[in-house]
Design an enzyme around this catalytic site. Structure first.
Site, mmCIF file in Angstrom:
data_model
loop_
_atom_site.group_PDB
_atom_site.id
_atom_site.type_symbol
_atom_site.label_atom_id
_atom_site.label_comp_id
_atom_site.label_asym_id
_atom_site.label_seq_id
_atom_site.Cartn_x
_atom_site.Cartn_y
_atom_site.Cartn_z
ATOM 1 N N ASN A 6 1.266 -1.445 0.405
ATOM 2 C CA ASN A 6 0.052 -0.225 0.189
ATOM 3 C C ASN A 6 0.747 1.434 0.216
ATOM 4 O OD1 ASN A 6 -1.864 2.081 0.407
ATOM 5 N ND2 ASN A 6 -2.531 1.648 2.420
ATOM 6 N N LYS A 8 -0.112 4.405 -0.419
ATOM 7 C CA LYS A 8 0.256 5.662 0.419
ATOM 8 C C LYS A 8 -0.214 6.523 -0.741
ATOM 9 C CE LYS A 8 -0.260 3.267 4.715
ATOM 10 N NZ LYS A 8 -0.292 3.178 6.195
ATOM 11 N N HIS A 91 -10.117 1.845 4.242
ATOM 12 C CA HIS A 91 -8.941 1.766 5.330
ATOM 13 C C HIS A 91 -8.676 2.825 6.037
ATOM 14 C CE1 HIS A 91 -4.994 2.595 5.546
ATOM 15 N NE2 HIS A 91 -4.226 1.275 5.868
ATOM 16 N N GLU A 93 -7.438 5.340 7.896
ATOM 17 C CA GLU A 93 -6.695 6.710 7.055
ATOM 18 C C GLU A 93 -8.521 7.306 6.187
ATOM 19 O OE1 GLU A 93 -2.741 5.618 5.553
ATOM 20 O OE2 GLU A 93 -2.219 5.315 7.693
ATOM 21 N N GLU A 161 -6.358 -4.437 10.370
ATOM 22 C CA GLU A 161 -5.272 -3.263 10.460
ATOM 23 C C GLU A 161 -5.583 -2.720 11.799
ATOM 24 O OE1 GLU A 161 -2.923 -3.107 6.565
ATOM 25 O OE2 GLU A 161 -5.177 -0.713 7.005
ATOM 26 N N GLY A 167 1.378 2.171 11.149
ATOM 27 C CA GLY A 167 2.893 3.167 10.919
ATOM 28 C C GLY A 167 3.502 3.656 11.955
HETATM 29 P P1 PGA Z 1 1.884 0.396 7.278
HETATM 30 O O1 PGA Z 1 0.602 0.593 6.752
HETATM 31 O O2 PGA Z 1 2.670 -0.698 6.948
HETATM 32 O O3 PGA Z 1 2.790 1.727 6.985
HETATM 33 O O4 PGA Z 1 1.779 0.000 9.835
HETATM 34 C C1 PGA Z 1 -0.162 -0.662 7.105
HETATM 35 C C2 PGA Z 1 -1.682 -0.045 6.434
HETATM 36 O O5 PGA Z 1 -1.374 0.527 6.847
HETATM 37 O O6 PGA Z 1 -1.717 -0.541 5.590
#
Ligand code: PGA
Length: 247
Positions: A6, A8, A91, A93, A161, A167
Site C-alpha cells: 500500500n 499510500k 482503510h 486512514e 489492521e 505506521g
Molecule cells: P504500515 O501501514 O505498514 O505503514 O503500518 C499499513 C497500512 O496502513 O496498510
C-alpha cells in the site's frame, strides 16, 4: 503468501513508482510470493497499462458514488478499466476522514459490481481488557458483509489492521500470539457470514508495522494468508528484504 504494497501517498514521482514496480516484478518472478501493489490512482493507470508480469494492482480506495457530479472521486469501474484487480476498502486512514460503516458497505458493493476483489480493512483503535475490541471488529465486518449476496461475501479479502499498530515500527506491531487469536476469531466470523463452507477459502491478511524484522514471526503459526504493508513497501531495499523473508 500474499503481500499487498500500500503505497499510500509515500511515492511522490513517476520515476520512483516505476522503480518500485520493476522491483516488485523481479521479486515476483524470483519468489512464489504473490505481490499486489496499490499505487495512487493516476500512477496505477500508468503502471498497470504496461504490466505483463505476475504482479497485480489494487486501487487504494473507490468512490461510494456510481458517477455524476462528484469532483475528485475515482469510480470502481475506472480503476478496473485502468488495470486494477483489487481495491482496498475502508482503510483506517479513509475512515479517519469520516468514512462510516455504511459508506464502506456501499464502496464494497460498487467494487464487487465492477469485478474488483475488495480488500476490506477492519481494526480497533485500541485494545481493552474486556474484549470490547472484538465486538468492534465484528461490527465492522458484519455491517460490510451483511448487505451483500452470499456469493459476493465469499469474494472479499479481509485485512485486519489494528489502528494502534499502523505506521509505527516492528516493535509496535501486534505480537504473533495475538494475531493468531484474531485470525481465528475472524475465520469463525466468516464461517457464520459466508455460505456453506466457502469461508475455508477466504483470505485474512494483517497490516500494521510489518517490517523485514517481524514478518516471519507474524507469518509463522498465525494462519494469516498475507500482509498489507505500508511504509516498508516504498523503500526498495526494505521491500526486497520483506519479500525475501517470507519467500
Ligand atoms: P504500515 O501501514 O505498514 O505503514 O503500518 C499499513 C497500512 O496502513 O496498510
Amino acid at each position: 503468501m500474499f503481500i499487498v504494497a500500500n503505497w499510500k501517498a509515500y511515492v511522490e514521482s513517476l520515476a520512483e513508482a516505476k522503480k518500485l514496480a520493476e522491483l516488485a516484478k523481479r521479486l515476483a518472478a524470483k519468489t512464489r510470493v504473490s505481490l499486489v501493489i496499490a499505487p495512487p490512482a493516476p500512477l496505477l493507470a500508468f503502471l498497470a497499462a504496461r504490466n505483463r508480469s505476475s504482479i497485480g494492482f489494487a486501487a487504494q480506495d473507490v468512490s461510494a458514488e456510481t458517477g455524476g457530479a462528484e469532483t475528485g472521486e475515482v469510480l470502481a469501474q475506472i480503476s478496473a478499466s485502468a488495470g486494477a484487480t483489487y481495491a482496498i476498502i475502508g482503510h483506517s486512514e479513509r475512515r479517519a476522514r469520516g468514512e462510516s460503516d455504511e459508506v464502506v458497505a456501499r464502496k464494497l458493493a460498487h467494487a464487487l459490481a465492477q469485478g474488483l476483489i475488495p480488500i476490506l480493512c477492519v481494526g480497533e483503535h485500541e485494545r481493552d481488557a474486556e474484549g470490547g475490541y472484538l465486538t468492534f471488529v465484528r461490527e465492522q465486518v458484519s455491517s460490510a458483509l451483511e448487505p451483500l449476496e452470499p456469493k459476493e461475501r465469499s469474494r472479499v479479502i479481509l485485512a485486519y489492521e489494528p489502528v494502534w499498530a499502523i505506521g509505527k515500527t516492528s516493535a509496535d506491531a501486534i505480537v504473533p500470539a495475538d494475531l493468531g487469536e484474531m485470525v481465528l476469531y475472524l475465520r469463525k466470523l466468516l464461517a457464520e457470514l459466508l455460505p456453506g463452507k466457502s469461508s475455508a477459502r477466504s483470505q485474512v491478511l494483517y497490516g500494521g508495522s510489518v517490517e523485514p524484522s517481524d514478518i516471519r514471526a507474524l507469518a509463522g503459526g498465525t494462519q494469516v494468508d498475507g500482509f498489507l504493508v505500508g511504509h516498508a513497501s516504498v523503500e526498495p531495499s526494505t521491500f526486497a528484504a520483506l519479500v525475501k523473508a517470507v519467500a
